[in-house]
Design a protein around this motif. Structure first.
Motif, PDB file in Angstrom:
ATOM      1  N   LYS A  54       3.751   9.456  10.630  1.00  0.00           N
ATOM      2  CA  LYS A  54       2.910  10.634  10.849  1.00  0.00           C
ATOM      3  C   LYS A  54       1.427  10.312  10.679  1.00  0.00           C
ATOM      4  O   LYS A  54       0.590  10.784  11.439  1.00  0.00           O
ATOM      5  CB  LYS A  54       3.320  11.749   9.888  1.00  0.00           C
ATOM      6  N   PHE A  55       1.112   9.509   9.657  1.00  0.00           N
ATOM      7  CA  PHE A  55      -0.293   9.251   9.325  1.00  0.00           C
ATOM      8  C   PHE A  55      -0.782   7.878   9.760  1.00  0.00           C
ATOM      9  O   PHE A  55      -1.929   7.508   9.498  1.00  0.00           O
ATOM     10  CB  PHE A  55      -0.524   9.446   7.822  1.00  0.00           C
ATOM     11  N   ASP A  56       0.092   7.107  10.421  1.00  0.00           N
ATOM     12  CA  ASP A  56      -0.262   5.787  10.939  1.00  0.00           C
ATOM     13  C   ASP A  56      -0.825   4.877   9.847  1.00  0.00           C
ATOM     14  O   ASP A  56      -1.894   4.297   9.978  1.00  0.00           O
ATOM     15  CB  ASP A  56      -1.254   5.921  12.111  1.00  0.00           C
ATOM     16  N   VAL A  57      -0.099   4.817   8.720  1.00  0.00           N
ATOM     17  CA  VAL A  57      -0.463   3.942   7.606  1.00  0.00           C
ATOM     18  C   VAL A  57       0.759   3.121   7.227  1.00  0.00           C
ATOM     19  O   VAL A  57       1.868   3.387   7.684  1.00  0.00           O
ATOM     20  CB  VAL A  57      -0.952   4.733   6.365  1.00  0.00           C
ATOM     21  N   ARG A  58       0.558   2.122   6.394  1.00  0.00           N
ATOM     22  CA  ARG A  58       1.650   1.287   5.892  1.00  0.00           C
ATOM     23  C   ARG A  58       1.807   1.557   4.405  1.00  0.00           C
ATOM     24  O   ARG A  58       0.843   1.484   3.653  1.00  0.00           O
ATOM     25  CB  ARG A  58       1.296  -0.182   6.161  1.00  0.00           C
ATOM     26  N   ILE A  59       3.025   1.912   3.983  1.00  0.00           N
ATOM     27  CA  ILE A  59       3.322   2.093   2.564  1.00  0.00           C
ATOM     28  C   ILE A  59       4.383   1.060   2.196  1.00  0.00           C
ATOM     29  O   ILE A  59       5.564   1.253   2.507  1.00  0.00           O
ATOM     30  CB  ILE A  59       3.839   3.524   2.266  1.00  0.00           C
ATOM     31  N   PRO A  60       3.969  -0.056   1.589  1.00  0.00           N
ATOM     32  CA  PRO A  60       4.950  -1.095   1.221  1.00  0.00           C
ATOM     33  C   PRO A  60       6.019  -0.534   0.278  1.00  0.00           C
ATOM     34  O   PRO A  60       5.732   0.348  -0.543  1.00  0.00           O
ATOM     35  CB  PRO A  60       4.101  -2.152   0.512  1.00  0.00           C
ATOM     36  N   ASP A  61       7.251  -1.048   0.405  1.00  0.00           N
ATOM     37  CA  ASP A  61       8.360  -0.572  -0.422  1.00  0.00           C
ATOM     38  C   ASP A  61       8.013  -0.591  -1.903  1.00  0.00           C
ATOM     39  O   ASP A  61       8.374   0.329  -2.638  1.00  0.00           O
ATOM     40  CB  ASP A  61       9.618  -1.410  -0.184  1.00  0.00           C
ATOM     41  N   GLU A  62       7.306  -1.639  -2.354  1.00  0.00           N
ATOM     42  CA  GLU A  62       6.988  -1.740  -3.777  1.00  0.00           C
ATOM     43  C   GLU A  62       5.983  -0.678  -4.229  1.00  0.00           C
ATOM     44  O   GLU A  62       5.881  -0.376  -5.407  1.00  0.00           O
ATOM     45  CB  GLU A  62       6.493  -3.143  -4.150  1.00  0.00           C
ATOM     46  N   THR A  69       3.873  11.692  -7.933  1.00  0.00           N
ATOM     47  CA  THR A  69       3.579  13.081  -7.574  1.00  0.00           C
ATOM     48  C   THR A  69       3.138  13.150  -6.122  1.00  0.00           C
ATOM     49  O   THR A  69       2.801  12.131  -5.504  1.00  0.00           O
ATOM     50  CB  THR A  69       2.451  13.669  -8.446  1.00  0.00           C
ATOM     51  N   VAL A  70       3.132  14.353  -5.594  1.00  0.00           N
ATOM     52  CA  VAL A  70       2.665  14.551  -4.225  1.00  0.00           C
ATOM     53  C   VAL A  70       1.208  14.093  -4.119  1.00  0.00           C
ATOM     54  O   VAL A  70       0.828  13.453  -3.139  1.00  0.00           O
ATOM     55  CB  VAL A  70       2.838  16.034  -3.807  1.00  0.00           C
ATOM     56  N   GLN A  71       0.410  14.353  -5.153  1.00  0.00           N
ATOM     57  CA  GLN A  71      -0.994  13.926  -5.133  1.00  0.00           C
ATOM     58  C   GLN A  71      -1.108  12.405  -5.076  1.00  0.00           C
ATOM     59  O   GLN A  71      -1.994  11.874  -4.401  1.00  0.00           O
ATOM     60  CB  GLN A  71      -1.750  14.466  -6.354  1.00  0.00           C
ATOM     61  N   ASP A  72      -0.220  11.695  -5.768  1.00  0.00           N
ATOM     62  CA  ASP A  72      -0.218  10.221  -5.689  1.00  0.00           C
ATOM     63  C   ASP A  72      -0.048   9.780  -4.238  1.00  0.00           C
ATOM     64  O   ASP A  72      -0.726   8.865  -3.772  1.00  0.00           O
ATOM     65  CB  ASP A  72       0.932   9.619  -6.516  1.00  0.00           C
ATOM     66  N   ALA A  73       0.868  10.421  -3.527  1.00  0.00           N
ATOM     67  CA  ALA A  73       1.112  10.074  -2.125  1.00  0.00           C
ATOM     68  C   ALA A  73      -0.095  10.420  -1.264  1.00  0.00           C
ATOM     69  O   ALA A  73      -0.494   9.629  -0.402  1.00  0.00           O
ATOM     70  CB  ALA A  73       2.358  10.787  -1.618  1.00  0.00           C
ATOM     71  N   VAL A  74      -0.697  11.589  -1.512  1.00  0.00           N
ATOM     72  CA  VAL A  74      -1.901  11.985  -0.770  1.00  0.00           C
ATOM     73  C   VAL A  74      -3.001  10.952  -0.980  1.00  0.00           C
ATOM     74  O   VAL A  74      -3.629  10.485  -0.026  1.00  0.00           O
ATOM     75  CB  VAL A  74      -2.391  13.392  -1.206  1.00  0.00           C
ATOM     76  N   ASN A  75      -3.218  10.565  -2.231  1.00  0.00           N
ATOM     77  CA  ASN A  75      -4.272   9.587  -2.550  1.00  0.00           C
ATOM     78  C   ASN A  75      -3.993   8.245  -1.881  1.00  0.00           C
ATOM     79  O   ASN A  75      -4.907   7.614  -1.343  1.00  0.00           O
ATOM     80  CB  ASN A  75      -4.394   9.397  -4.067  1.00  0.00           C
ATOM     81  N   TYR A  76      -2.735   7.812  -1.921  1.00  0.00           N
ATOM     82  CA  TYR A  76      -2.389   6.519  -1.321  1.00  0.00           C
ATOM     83  C   TYR A  76      -2.627   6.545   0.181  1.00  0.00           C
ATOM     84  O   TYR A  76      -3.243   5.636   0.738  1.00  0.00           O
ATOM     85  CB  TYR A  76      -0.932   6.138  -1.628  1.00  0.00           C
ATOM     86  N   ILE A  77      -2.130   7.577   0.843  1.00  0.00           N
ATOM     87  CA  ILE A  77      -2.304   7.688   2.304  1.00  0.00           C
ATOM     88  C   ILE A  77      -3.767   7.798   2.657  1.00  0.00           C
ATOM     89  O   ILE A  77      -4.238   7.151   3.606  1.00  0.00           O
ATOM     90  CB  ILE A  77      -1.497   8.890   2.845  1.00  0.00           C
ATOM     91  N   ASN A  78      -4.513   8.577   1.901  1.00  0.00           N
ATOM     92  CA  ASN A  78      -5.942   8.738   2.148  1.00  0.00           C
ATOM     93  C   ASN A  78      -6.654   7.385   2.055  1.00  0.00           C
ATOM     94  O   ASN A  78      -7.474   7.038   2.908  1.00  0.00           O
ATOM     95  CB  ASN A  78      -6.549   9.742   1.166  1.00  0.00           C
ATOM     96  N   GLY A  79      -6.324   6.602   1.047  1.00  0.00           N
ATOM     97  CA  GLY A  79      -6.923   5.286   0.886  1.00  0.00           C
ATOM     98  C   GLY A  79      -6.472   4.308   1.963  1.00  0.00           C
ATOM     99  O   GLY A  79      -7.264   3.521   2.477  1.00  0.00           O
ATOM    100  N   ALA A  80      -5.188   4.371   2.324  1.00  0.00           N
ATOM    101  CA  ALA A  80      -4.632   3.445   3.306  1.00  0.00           C
ATOM    102  C   ALA A  80      -5.205   3.678   4.696  1.00  0.00           C
ATOM    103  O   ALA A  80      -5.405   2.729   5.464  1.00  0.00           O
ATOM    104  CB  ALA A  80      -3.114   3.576   3.347  1.00  0.00           C
ATOM    105  N   GLN A  81      -5.508   4.913   5.045  1.00  0.00           N
ATOM    106  CA  GLN A  81      -6.022   5.179   6.381  1.00  0.00           C
ATOM    107  C   GLN A  81      -7.482   4.749   6.506  1.00  0.00           C
ATOM    108  O   GLN A  81      -7.988   4.578   7.602  1.00  0.00           O
ATOM    109  CB  GLN A  81      -5.834   6.646   6.761  1.00  0.00           C
ATOM    110  N   GLN A  82      -8.153   4.551   5.369  1.00  0.00           N
ATOM    111  CA  GLN A  82      -9.544   4.120   5.413  1.00  0.00           C
ATOM    112  C   GLN A  82      -9.670   2.606   5.303  1.00  0.00           C
ATOM    113  O   GLN A  82     -10.758   2.070   5.429  1.00  0.00           O
ATOM    114  CB  GLN A  82     -10.328   4.793   4.280  1.00  0.00           C
ATOM    115  N   ALA A  83      -8.549   1.941   5.035  1.00  0.00           N
ATOM    116  CA  ALA A  83      -8.569   0.480   4.857  1.00  0.00           C
ATOM    117  C   ALA A  83      -8.759  -0.238   6.185  1.00  0.00           C
ATOM    118  O   ALA A  83      -8.469   0.262   7.234  1.00  0.00           O
ATOM    119  CB  ALA A  83      -7.279   0.032   4.199  1.00  0.00           C
TER     120      ALA A  83
END
Length: 83
Positions: A54-62, A69-83
């Motif tokens: 959906k967000f065109d990011v990579r979330i490694p299994d580890e 929390t949902v906020q942890d996921a939001v923060n990770y995706i937000n950071g990953a899309q800017q990488a």
């Protein structure tokens, strides 16, 4: 195109709704995936995969295990899309 935190939260709510049947409006930033939303590890991997698409990011299994929390996921995706 980068998604805003609000768009990421709304998208994750839709994904959790699809995976668990919980109402999307019950998925809020402070909720714990396991404690509040009753998401098990297998469902969490599915949620992560759907979020990647959906967000065109990579979330490694580890990293998935660190998304408590949902906020942890939001923060990770937000950071990953800017990488």
């Amino acid at each position: 195109m980068a998604f805003s935190e609000q768009e990421i939260l709304a998208g994750l709510a839709e994904i959790v709704n699809e995976e668990t049947g919980l109402p999307a409006e019950s998925v809020t930033a402070e909720k714990s995936f396991t404690d509040d939303l009753d998401v098990d590890s297998l469902s969490m991997m599915t949620i992560a995969t759907l979020a990647e698409e959906k967000f065109d990011v990579r979330i490694p299994d580890e990293e998935v295990g660190n998304l408590k929390t949902v906020q942890d996921a939001v923060n990770y995706i937000n950071g990953a899309q800017q990488a």
